[in-house]
Design an enzyme around this catalytic site. Structure first.
Site, PDB file in Angstrom:
ATOM      1  CG  HIS A 198      -0.316   0.007   2.538  1.00  0.00           C
ATOM      2  ND1 HIS A 198       0.231   1.135   3.117  1.00  0.00           N
ATOM      3  CD2 HIS A 198      -0.133  -1.000   3.434  1.00  0.00           C
ATOM      4  CE1 HIS A 198       0.710   0.833   4.307  1.00  0.00           C
ATOM      5  NE2 HIS A 198       0.510  -0.468   4.523  1.00  0.00           N
ATOM      6  CB  CYS A 252       1.597  -3.567   5.243  1.00  0.00           C
ATOM      7  SG  CYS A 252       0.043  -4.289   5.833  1.00  0.00           S
TER       8      CYS A 252
END
Length: 185
Positions: A145, A161
């Site tokens: 992301h 992440c």
């Protein structure tokens, strides 16, 4: 590297650090974290595959003829990293961020976002785009992301992440599709 060798490495639990050739695979313009760059990548993976080398803090989008686009990334800090083979199971523009219960437990001040933080606002940690990683048909809870902390690129800073600069995650988002293979070392 040969696909069978690569898969056996993953199965054995070794990391990219055990393969200096992967860390040296980007043979052109090794100016880390100065934006995306076209590099040579020695891999047998199919064009379209995304390879994340957490040790090198780099994400490679494999192209034709041994080329790849290399992006600088931030990865999971110690104790929060993930490795394996997944597929992009979902893509979202300006994603809503909902901290997992384990994160709220560590950081109680995030409880106010238990129902989610709307996308598109400056404080949203998912940035402009999110690619949701699935394995065996299930959400891994790990994402590629954007970020509202561009200074984190090149570090081990996230809760697992893979963070990218917002401009670069938008570019990658436009290049990949649901089902794209993602390898995280």
């Amino acid at each position: 590297m040969h696909r069978r060798l690569f898969l056996s490495v993953l199965a054995s639990g070794l990391t990219a650090a055990a393969f200096p050739g992967l860390a040296q695979a980007a043979k052109q313009k090794r100016q880390p974290y100065q934006g995306a760059e076209l590099v040579y990548l020695d891999t047998y993976e199919q064009p379209g595959t995304v390879i994340v080398d957490t040790h090198a803090r780099a994400l490679y989008h494999v192209l034709e003829d041994g080329e790849a686009i290399r992006y600088g990334v931030a990865v999971g800090k110690e104790g929060f990293s993930w490795a394996g083979i997944a597929q992009i199971g979902r893509k979202t523009e300006w994603p809503r961020w909902t901290p997992p219960a384990s994160m709220i437990k560590r950081r109680p001040e995030l409880a106010k976002f238990a129902n989610g933080m709307p996308g598109g606002i400056p404080d949203n940690p998912l940035g402009a785009r999110a690619l949701y990683l699935f394995a065996n048909g299930r959400d891994t809870l790990f994402r590629i992301h954007g970020t509202n902390e561009p200074q984190s690129i090149g570090t081990a800073a996230s809760s697992g992440c893979i963070r990218m600069l917002n401009d670069e995650v938008v570019e990658l988002y436009d290049r990949v599709y649901i089902g794209t293979k993602v390898i995280v070392l």
